[in-house]
Design an enzyme around this catalytic site. Structure first.
Site, mmCIF file in Angstrom:
data_model
loop_
_atom_site.group_PDB
_atom_site.id
_atom_site.type_symbol
_atom_site.label_atom_id
_atom_site.label_comp_id
_atom_site.label_asym_id
_atom_site.label_seq_id
_atom_site.Cartn_x
_atom_site.Cartn_y
_atom_site.Cartn_z
ATOM 1 N N LYS A 52 0.840 -1.207 0.000
ATOM 2 C CA LYS A 52 0.000 0.000 0.000
ATOM 3 C C LYS A 52 0.877 1.259 0.000
ATOM 4 O O LYS A 52 0.602 2.218 -0.711
ATOM 5 C CB LYS A 52 -0.953 -0.021 1.208
ATOM 6 C CG LYS A 52 -2.074 -1.035 1.020
ATOM 7 C CD LYS A 52 -2.874 -1.321 2.274
ATOM 8 C CE LYS A 52 -3.797 -2.520 2.003
ATOM 9 N NZ LYS A 52 -4.534 -2.957 3.198
ATOM 10 N N GLN A 96 -5.023 -1.827 9.248
ATOM 11 C CA GLN A 96 -4.793 -3.140 8.631
ATOM 12 C C GLN A 96 -5.403 -4.249 9.502
ATOM 13 O O GLN A 96 -5.127 -4.326 10.693
ATOM 14 C CB GLN A 96 -3.282 -3.353 8.448
ATOM 15 C CG GLN A 96 -2.920 -4.632 7.716
ATOM 16 C CD GLN A 96 -3.427 -4.667 6.275
ATOM 17 O OE1 GLN A 96 -3.328 -3.698 5.531
ATOM 18 N NE2 GLN A 96 -4.007 -5.798 5.876
ATOM 19 N N ASP A 119 -11.349 2.199 3.296
ATOM 20 C CA ASP A 119 -11.585 0.761 3.103
ATOM 21 C C ASP A 119 -13.065 0.484 2.826
ATOM 22 O O ASP A 119 -13.420 -0.610 2.382
ATOM 23 C CB ASP A 119 -11.158 -0.015 4.369
ATOM 24 C CG ASP A 119 -9.832 -0.737 4.180
ATOM 25 O OD1 ASP A 119 -9.469 -1.012 3.013
ATOM 26 O OD2 ASP A 119 -9.177 -1.036 5.186
#
Ligand code: NAD
Length: 281
Positions: A52, A96, A119
Site C-alpha cells: 500500500k 490493517q 476501506d
C-alpha cells in the site's frame, strides 16, 4: 478461446489515471494523505501494508505509517484514530486487519470517520451502498466491477451469481452487481445445489475461500468467471478458489490467480484515497 482478464494491466491503467489526478490536485496545492495503522508484526499484514505504501508513493499520495506494538490497547488505538479523524491534513485512515484478539475490530471500524474510511467498511458507508447513495465502497468488489467494465463485459440484465457472503467481499459484491442492473443471486455455505445455482450464472464471482473448489461442473458454457480467492497450493504456488486449468476451456473470460482480482484491490484503495479529498455526500 477464453479471454484472460488481465488485472495487472487494468490496475496499472487505473493507477496511472489516478497519478494524473493527484498531479492536478498538487498543482492546486492539494496534498492527499493516507494514514496506515498496523498493530503487531503479522508478516502477511506487513507485506500488504508495504504494498500500500509503495502504491501511494507511485501515485503521489503521502502515507503516514503507524506501526504499533502487539500489546497496544483498544483505548490507545481509539485515541490515535480520534486524533487522525480530527487532523485536517489526513484524508484517509486505514487500519490493517486482522487486529490482535484483544482489540474489537467492529469497534475500531466504527471509530473511523466515515468521510476518511477509505476501506469502505464503516456501517455508514456499507449502508450508503445498500441504498444507492454515495460513499466509500470496499476495494476488492469495486475492483471486480472495474475488471468487468474495462474488459467490455456488460453486467446489465445478466444472471450474476456471487459465491460467498462475507462483509468485505460477497455482500458488497452482490450490491455492486445489483447497482449495475445485474440479476443477482448470493450463494453461501448453506446453499443447497450450489452446482445448479452457480451453473445458471452468466457472470460467476467466486469468493468462498477454498483452493480450486470451483471446477467446470459449476460453470455454464461461455460464462465469465471472476476468482477472488488467494491461496498457496500443495507446491506453494498461488492459486484461487477456481480450478483455473479445469475451468478455462468452458468459459468466455476468466481472471487468473495471481494477476486477476489481487492487483485491483490496491488500485481501488488508491481510487478511494483520491476520492477522499472531496467530502463524501
Ligand atoms: P470468508 O471466509 O470471510 O467468507 C467465505 C464465504 O464463502 C462465506 O460467506 C461462506 O458462507 C462461503 N462459503 C464457504 N464455503 C462454501 C461452500 N462450500 N459453498 C458455498 N459457499 C461457501 O472469506 P472472504 O474474506 O470473503 O474471502 C474469500 C476469498 O477471497 C479468500 O480466498 C480470500 O483470501 C480472498 N480475498 C482476496 C482478496 C483480494 O484482494 N484478491 C481480498 C479479500 C479476500
Amino acid at each position: 478461446m477464453a479471454f484472460i482478464i488481465d488485472g495487472k494491466k487494468i490496475s496499472q491503467e487505473i493507477k496511472d489515471e489516478l497519478k494524473e489526478k493527484v498531479n492536478e490536485y498538487k498543482a492546486k496545492g492539494i496534498q492527499i494523505t493516507l494514514a496506515v495503522i498496523q498493530v503487531g508484526g503479522d508478516p502477511a499484514s506487513g507485506v500488504y501494508v508495504g504494498n500500500k505504501k509503495k502504491a501511494c508513493e507511485y501515485i503521489g499520495i503521502r502515507s503516514l505509517a503507524y506501526e504499533l506494538p502487539e500489546e497496544t490497547t483498544e483505548d490507545e488505538l481509539l485515541s490515535l484514530i480520534e486524533e487522525l479523524n480530527d487532523r485536517e491534513d489526513v484524508n484517509g485512515i486505514l487500519v490493517q486487519l486482522p487486529l490482535p484478539e484483544h482489540i474489537k475490530e467492529e469497534l475500531i471500524i466504527q471509530a473511523i470517520s466515515p468521510a476518511k474510511d477509505v476501506d469502505g467498511f464503516h456501517p455508514q458507508n456499507v449502508g450508503a451502498l445498500s441504498i444507492g447513495q454515495k460513499g466509500f465502497v470496499s476495494c476488492t468488489p469495486s475492483g471486480v466491477i472495474q475488471l468487468l467494465k474495462r474488459s467490455g463485459i456488460e453486467i446489465e440484465g445478466k444472471e450474476c451469481v456471487v459465491i460467498g457472503r462475507s462483509n468485505i467481499v460477497g455482500k458488497p459484491m452482490a450490491l455492486l452487481l445489483l447497482r449495475e442492473n445485474g440479476t443477482v443471486t448470493v450463494c453461501h455455505s448453506r446453499t443447497k445445489n450450489l452446482k445448479e445455482v452457480a451453473g445458471r450464472a452468466d457472470i460467476l464471482v467466486v469468493a468462498l475461500g477454498r483452493p480450486k473448489f470451483i471446477n467446470q461442473d459449476y460453470i455454464k458454457e461461455g460464462a465469465v468467471v471472476i476468482d477472488v480467492g488467494i491461496h498457496r497450493d500443495e507446491n506453494n504456488k498461488l492459486c484461487g478458489d477456481v480450478d483455473f486449468q479445469d475451468a478455462v476451456p468452458k468459459v468466455s473470460a476468466i481472471t487468473p490467480v495471481p494477476g486477476g482480482v489481487g492487483p485491483m484491490t490496491i488500485a481501488m484503495l488508491m481510487h478511494n484515497c483520491v476520492e477522499s479529498v472531496r467530502p463524501v455526500d
